[in-house]
Design a protein around this motif. Sequence first.
Motif, PDB file in Angstrom:
ATOM      1  N   SER A  78     -67.928  24.476  41.469  1.00 18.26           N
ATOM      2  CA  SER A  78     -66.966  23.476  41.006  1.00 18.26           C
ATOM      3  C   SER A  78     -67.657  22.165  40.630  1.00 18.26           C
ATOM      4  O   SER A  78     -67.076  21.324  39.968  1.00 18.26           O
ATOM      5  CB  SER A  78     -65.907  23.231  42.075  1.00 18.26           C
ATOM      6  OG  SER A  78     -66.519  22.701  43.224  1.00 18.26           O
ATOM      7  N   GLY A  81     -69.656  21.834  35.200  1.00 15.86           N
ATOM      8  CA  GLY A  81     -68.635  21.970  34.173  1.00 15.86           C
ATOM      9  C   GLY A  81     -69.244  22.335  32.831  1.00 15.86           C
ATOM     10  O   GLY A  81     -70.030  21.596  32.269  1.00 15.86           O
ATOM     11  N   GLY A 104     -59.366  25.827  34.398  1.00 16.51           N
ATOM     12  CA  GLY A 104     -60.516  25.070  34.889  1.00 16.51           C
ATOM     13  C   GLY A 104     -60.476  24.864  36.393  1.00 16.51           C
ATOM     14  O   GLY A 104     -61.497  24.535  37.010  1.00 16.51           O
ATOM     15  N   ARG A 105     -59.302  25.063  36.998  1.00 14.79           N
ATOM     16  CA  ARG A 105     -59.181  24.835  38.437  1.00 14.79           C
ATOM     17  C   ARG A 105     -59.611  26.044  39.268  1.00 14.79           C
ATOM     18  O   ARG A 105     -59.636  25.950  40.501  1.00 14.79           O
ATOM     19  CB  ARG A 105     -57.730  24.487  38.812  1.00 14.79           C
ATOM     20  CG  ARG A 105     -57.258  23.135  38.320  1.00 14.79           C
ATOM     21  CD  ARG A 105     -58.051  21.987  38.861  1.00 14.79           C
ATOM     22  NE  ARG A 105     -57.906  21.784  40.306  1.00 14.79           N
ATOM     23  CZ  ARG A 105     -58.590  20.878  40.991  1.00 14.79           C
ATOM     24  NH1 ARG A 105     -59.442  20.089  40.375  1.00 14.79           N
ATOM     25  NH2 ARG A 105     -58.429  20.753  42.289  1.00 14.79           N
ATOM     26  N   SER A 107     -62.326  27.257  39.965  1.00 20.33           N
ATOM     27  CA  SER A 107     -63.495  27.065  40.822  1.00 20.33           C
ATOM     28  C   SER A 107     -63.106  26.385  42.138  1.00 20.33           C
ATOM     29  O   SER A 107     -63.862  26.408  43.105  1.00 20.33           O
ATOM     30  CB  SER A 107     -64.558  26.242  40.095  1.00 20.33           C
ATOM     31  OG  SER A 107     -64.025  25.023  39.644  1.00 20.33           O
ATOM     32  N   HIS A 108     -61.931  25.762  42.185  1.00 26.31           N
ATOM     33  CA  HIS A 108     -61.471  25.119  43.419  1.00 26.31           C
ATOM     34  C   HIS A 108     -60.477  25.985  44.186  1.00 26.31           C
ATOM     35  O   HIS A 108     -60.325  25.838  45.381  1.00 26.31           O
ATOM     36  CB  HIS A 108     -60.765  23.792  43.100  1.00 26.31           C
ATOM     37  CG  HIS A 108     -61.687  22.714  42.628  1.00 26.31           C
ATOM     38  ND1 HIS A 108     -62.349  21.891  43.503  1.00 26.31           N
ATOM     39  CD2 HIS A 108     -62.080  22.343  41.396  1.00 26.31           C
ATOM     40  CE1 HIS A 108     -63.101  21.038  42.806  1.00 26.31           C
ATOM     41  NE2 HIS A 108     -62.959  21.308  41.534  1.00 26.31           N
ATOM     42  N   ASP A 119     -54.294  20.224  42.365  1.00 29.52           N
ATOM     43  CA  ASP A 119     -54.572  20.986  41.143  1.00 29.52           C
ATOM     44  C   ASP A 119     -53.751  20.430  39.988  1.00 29.52           C
ATOM     45  O   ASP A 119     -54.269  20.169  38.900  1.00 29.52           O
ATOM     46  CB  ASP A 119     -54.229  22.466  41.344  1.00 29.52           C
ATOM     47  CG  ASP A 119     -55.089  23.109  42.418  1.00 29.52           C
ATOM     48  OD1 ASP A 119     -56.300  22.882  42.382  1.00 29.52           O
ATOM     49  OD2 ASP A 119     -54.548  23.825  43.274  1.00 29.52           O
ATOM     50  N   THR A 156     -62.714  21.754  31.423  1.00 25.70           N
ATOM     51  CA  THR A 156     -63.849  21.456  32.279  1.00 25.70           C
ATOM     52  C   THR A 156     -63.594  20.207  33.127  1.00 25.70           C
ATOM     53  O   THR A 156     -63.937  20.169  34.305  1.00 25.70           O
ATOM     54  CB  THR A 156     -65.107  21.297  31.407  1.00 25.70           C
ATOM     55  OG1 THR A 156     -65.361  22.555  30.814  1.00 25.70           O
ATOM     56  CG2 THR A 156     -66.290  20.857  32.225  1.00 25.70           C
ATOM     57  N   SER A 159     -61.799  20.593  36.444  1.00 23.05           N
ATOM     58  CA  SER A 159     -62.527  21.040  37.637  1.00 23.05           C
ATOM     59  C   SER A 159     -63.298  19.888  38.275  1.00 23.05           C
ATOM     60  O   SER A 159     -63.981  20.072  39.272  1.00 23.05           O
ATOM     61  CB  SER A 159     -63.467  22.194  37.278  1.00 23.05           C
ATOM     62  OG  SER A 159     -64.561  21.703  36.541  1.00 23.05           O
ATOM     63  N   PRO A 161     -66.094  18.077  37.580  1.00 22.07           N
ATOM     64  CA  PRO A 161     -67.493  18.422  37.847  1.00 22.07           C
ATOM     65  C   PRO A 161     -68.387  17.183  37.956  1.00 22.07           C
ATOM     66  O   PRO A 161     -68.060  16.120  37.437  1.00 22.07           O
ATOM     67  CB  PRO A 161     -67.880  19.235  36.613  1.00 22.07           C
ATOM     68  CG  PRO A 161     -67.024  18.696  35.528  1.00 22.07           C
ATOM     69  CD  PRO A 161     -65.745  18.219  36.158  1.00 22.07           C
TER      70      PRO A 161
ATOM     71  N   ALA B 166     -67.617  29.131  36.380  1.00 20.29           N
ATOM     72  CA  ALA B 166     -66.700  28.586  37.382  1.00 20.29           C
ATOM     73  C   ALA B 166     -66.884  29.326  38.703  1.00 20.29           C
ATOM     74  O   ALA B 166     -66.142  29.095  39.650  1.00 20.29           O
ATOM     75  CB  ALA B 166     -65.254  28.690  36.898  1.00 20.29           C
TER      76      ALA B 166
END
Lengths: 260, 329
Positions: A78, A81, A104-105, A107-108, A119, A156, A159, A161, B166
């Motif tokens: 996360s 990006g 893009g979320r 990764s979290h 989010d 991106t 997320s 980054p 990701a």
Amino acid sequence: MTDHPEVLAVTDVAVAINGRPILRDVDLTVRQGEVVAVLGANGSGKSTLVKTVLGLRQPARGEVRLFGTPLADFRAWSRLGYVPQRSPVGQGVPSSVWEVVASGRVSHRRPLLPMGRTDRSAIAEALAAVGMTDRARQPVGTLSGGQQQRVLVARTLASEPDLLVLDEPNAGVDLFSQDAIAATLAARSRAGATVVVVLHELGPFEAMIQRTVVVREGRIAFDGAPDRVGALLADHGHHHLPASHGGLVPEVQAPLEGQA
Amino acid sequence: MLDILVSPFMLRAFLAAAVTGLSAPAVGTYLVQRRLSLMGDGIGHICVTGVALGLLTGTSPTITAILVAAAGAFLIEVIRSTGKASGDVALALLFYGGIAGGLVLVSFAGNGAFALQGYLFGSITTISVTDVWAAVAMAAAVVLLALALLPQLFAVANDEDYARTAGLPVRAYNVLIAVLAAVTITVAMRTVGLLLVSALMVIPVATAQQFARGFRVTMLGAMVAGAVAALVGVTTSAFVDVPPGATIVLVSLVGFALTAPVGAVVQRRRRRRVPFAVEEQPDHLTVDEPHGHEHGPGCGHEAVEHGDHIDYIHGGHRHAVHGGHYDEH
């Protein structure tokens, strides 16, 4: 800036695609907060360099470290990006702008758990940052090339980054969107993010670039302040390297012959 | 006359049709997004070997089919992800190997060849109680996973490279989609049959995506379209002597054909409104012709975005407001 922690370190990397050496002897260290432009002609290997840094290509030799961790052990995705040059997001089944930015979320988020308030607010902020809030429900396929690129940047940003890696965000993008993307990145940079951006020409990014890396025929041909590139290269918006710089020696064998 | 609809075998048929109609488009949406629309067909071909193994060994063809299909789906995904240029051809080899292998195997099984018919073309009205509950359970699992993992599966199907950066286990999710497709096909082989199963994975998605603006809406719309087609198809075959599996697929196609004109209008409207690309600074070209009315919201002329302003489509020209006059853009 040399005392800042290293965010990206490429050490003696070589990449071969189907036995053809694409990158050789690449060393590159990017420290926290830097804004680096990677320049080079088409086919010079700059996209391959980016893909290798992101783990999308395996180096035949050498090591890539992200935030001090070798790529093989890297898990803090996360913090990274990536904005690809081209993306299939506008094709196939229609996807709304919001849905693409929301991806893009991932990764979290943990699988099977619903989206939380953090989010949603990150997605809303990312959409606002690229000026696409009022298009959130529109299918991505109905946007212009520049707007699609802004959606990819927003995905991106969602997320949040620490390191942004962009592959030719200006390619096929109108000037209005180029300015919007450059302004967004400048804001992220002021907030402390590190930015590595592959460019064909500097364009609206010129003001924010602190360091320029020129890739030529798979090697790093120049690494330094952007004003020195200007002196090195002919000055009409495109960048040309002097013929004497770098270059291939015909009798030297490709060092990676036979390696995948 | 209507009694036939509530007879036990018809109720079983309705239930089996409904769960097939719901689960096939759910997985199909991911396959269409990944431009693997014909993967369902391929797995269906491989399933023939699975069914034949079941008939030959006297075990449940459903179980052998699901095992062989899952193995085949896994193999397809591995071949695809290694990115060999001949991946397309390798898939074809696998598909036809599957169907040919199945036909040869089943010839050793005596009257198995006759039983195979039921799996190739579907035999929804002869479906047993156990088979129905197995189908319901498998379809429920497929639909639940397809919906619950939507954020992850969407990210992977939408942009594989991005999903990898990701941190998503892209290959695992791709294999999951392939295995979900294999399970769905095993469910659907009793209703529409192995040769037509792919239709129910693709046609409802094609119907839904004409109208939907988002991925999730497309998926839900496709599931509704699939379930309606399946139920209408089974009902039709109860009154007219037509094979239910093929009827379901035809109903689905008719649904697409009926909605296509409306869909075409929606698509055309969308395409007309795609913003014009911004080139270099446009030349300043003033429009000479007199304007009887002022362009503005709801003036009757199509308003299309062009960079930071609006162009009005006016008799094939693009007119942009500029101070007190219009510019040709």
